[in-house]
Design an enzyme around this catalytic site. Structure first.
Site, short mmCIF file in Angstrom:
data_model
loop_
_atom_site.label_atom_id
_atom_site.label_comp_id
_atom_site.label_asym_id
_atom_site.label_seq_id
_atom_site.Cartn_x
_atom_site.Cartn_y
_atom_site.Cartn_z
N CYS A 421 0.96 -1.27 -0.04
CA CYS A 421 0.10 0.14 -0.20
C CYS A 421 0.82 1.17 -0.05
O CYS A 421 2.28 1.21 -0.55
CB CYS A 421 -1.27 0.13 1.63
SG CYS A 421 -0.61 0.35 2.53
N ILE A 422 0.46 2.50 0.32
CA ILE A 422 1.64 3.85 0.54
C ILE A 422 2.95 3.04 1.42
O ILE A 422 4.05 3.66 0.47
CB ILE A 422 0.34 4.82 1.08
CG1 ILE A 422 -0.32 4.81 0.32
CG2 ILE A 422 1.52 5.89 1.21
CD1 ILE A 422 -1.92 5.95 0.31
#
EC number: 2.7.1.199
Length: 477
Positions: A421-422
């Site tokens: 994810c980020i």
């Protein structure tokens, strides 16, 4: 059972990041367009508002696609199946719900008794993902061969969506009524308590990477606003962007992301041993700037989350309190991705009492710095730079790190699923015992979370690039 549950929740959290990733551009377009700035031509404002509004109006469909892709390794067929499933499910409910409830369609629409919102999108995405993983290799008789394999997935997803739509026509009205009641309570009746609880729990879920799931109802579901053009917006973020004066309850995030946590990072730097202070200072200042500018907080939080849990508990409490403080003081600003300076400035068109944020934020910074500095010293907490022994990180270019990362996760044979994810690598492994957590930290991970067969390594914003390099290394080795 727990292993599978956590691994699946990890995938849900990751899959929700794809829809969330479109919020910054959509939010900027809608926020700036709806603000009607005098320096911006009216036609430009109108185009921007309509463009951004179209994204928010289709968020259920976007969530359906995101969930489907998240559970099928980004296979495009699952996205098509999700679109088919969502459209069929919604239309099925539109036909069946009036028959079940014995009410006219207009009344059902007015009371949102068949409006599943983003949750309906998530359900449709889950249907498409399940059908893809179950049938993408299906073989059919030769005379039906054209529909075999992946071509069968949208078909079976559509059929499953009909059944789901019928079932939801019976079970959704009470669920929708309960959601609507919660929405009214949280958005209008008692937002101080609701968003205080939201802020505390949201921070408590960060270590497990599950906060994205908790965010969805608050960001995308609660409250309702209809603009002058007749467009209906749900959720605190879309409502604020569209100009709802009662939205903006998420503004508390600016206090601890732009001011509190950067001050905590400085306290950690100042508390490091003299011989480590320069090295720790570089890391902490970089993390503080990241938090201040973009609202990405994991590099700071994971520096003390496991070595000093008492600090994280206090941080979660202070984060929860930030939201009621902003609501009580009438402070409102918009967020599209996270609460950083970029959002603070760009989305300030519909804000209230913007001048109070730096004043209250400075107070929050003082509280964070004092609490962290005092407790680190008093309890001799082993925050960065205060460890008994230190290891030099071996982090380098992402392409150079890929072989070492794969080895640290137990080798390519041990990796059953690789995602990012980020700010974190999300890896499912066959044997957790083979994962070298110390090795991951030497490679630059700010923290490692293990639950069941799921392992999360926090590498900050370069995580997605690391995942890409690891994928390529695994394929070619």
């Amino acid at each position: 059972m727990f292993k599978n549950a956590f691994a699946n929740l990890q995938k849900v959290g990751k899959s929700l990041m794809l829809p969330v990733s479109v919020l910054p551009i959509a939010g900027i377009l809608l926020g700036v367009g709806s603000a009607n700035f005098s320096w911006l031509p009216a036609v430009v404002s109108h185009v921007m508002a309509e463009a951004g509004g179209s994204v928010f109006a289709n968020m259920p469909l976007i969530f359906a696609i995101g969930v489907a892709l998240g559970f099928t390794n980004n296979d495009g067929v699952s996205a098509l199946a999700a679109v088919v499933a969502y459209g069929i499910m919604v239309k099925t409910m539109a036909v069946v719900a009036p028959l079940v409830l014995h009410l006219p369609a207009e009344e059902i629409a007015a009371k949102h008794l068949a409006d599943t919102g983003v949750l309906g999108g998530i359900i449709s995405g889950a249907i498409a993902a399940y059908m893809f993983n179950r049938f993408y290799r299906i073989k059919l008789p030769e005379y039906l061969g054209f529909f075999a394999g992946k071509r069968f997935v949208p078909i079976i997803s559509g059929l499953a969506a009909i059944f789901t739509g019928v079932v939801l026509s019976f079970v959704w009205p009470p669920i929708g009524t309960a959601i609507q009641a919660f929405s009214q309570w949280a958005a209008y009746q008692n937002p101080v308590v609701a968003f205080g609880i939201y802020g505390f729990i949201e921070r408590c879920l960060v270590p497990f990477g599950l906060h994205h799931i908790w965010n969805v109802p608050f960001q995308m579901q609660i409250g309702e606003y209809t603009n002058a053009a007749g467009q209906v917006f749900h959720g605190d973020i879309p409502r604020y962007m569209a100009g709802d004066p009662t939205a903006g309850m998420l503004s508390g995030g600016f206090l601890f992301k732009m001011y509190g946590l950067p001050a905590a990072a400085i306290a950690i730097w100042h508390s490091a041993k003299p011989e480590n202070r320069a090295k720790v200072g570089g890391i902490m200042i970089s993390a503080a700037l990241t938090s201040f500018l973009t609202g990405i907080t994991e590099p700071i939080e994971f520096s003390f989350m496991f070595v000093a849990p008492i600090l994280y508990i206090i941080h979660a409490i202070l984060a929860g309190l930030a939201f009621p403080i902003c609501i009580l003081l009438g402070m409102r600003d918009g967020t599209s991705f996270s609460h950083g300076l970029i959002d603070f400035i760009v989305l300030s068109g519909n804000s209230s009492k913007l001048w109070l944020f730096p004043i209250v934020g400075a107070g929050y910074a003082i509280v964070y710095y004092t609490v962290f500095r005092v407790l680190i010293k008093a309890l001799d907490l082993k925050t960065p730079g205060r460890e008994d022994t230190t290891d030099d990180a071996k982090a380098g270019a992402t392409s150079e790190m890929a072989p070492a990362l794969v080895a640290a996760f137990g080798g390519k044979e041990n990796i059953t699923n690789l995602d990012a994810c980020i700010t974190r690598l999300r890896v499912s492994v066959a044997d957790v015992a083979k994962v070298d957590q110390a090795g991951l930290k030497k490679l630059g991970a700010a923290g490692v979370v293990v639950a069941g067969s799921g392992v999360q390594a926090i590498f900050g914003t370069k995580s997605d690039n690391l995942k890409t390099e690891m994928d390529e290394y695994i394929r070619n080795s």
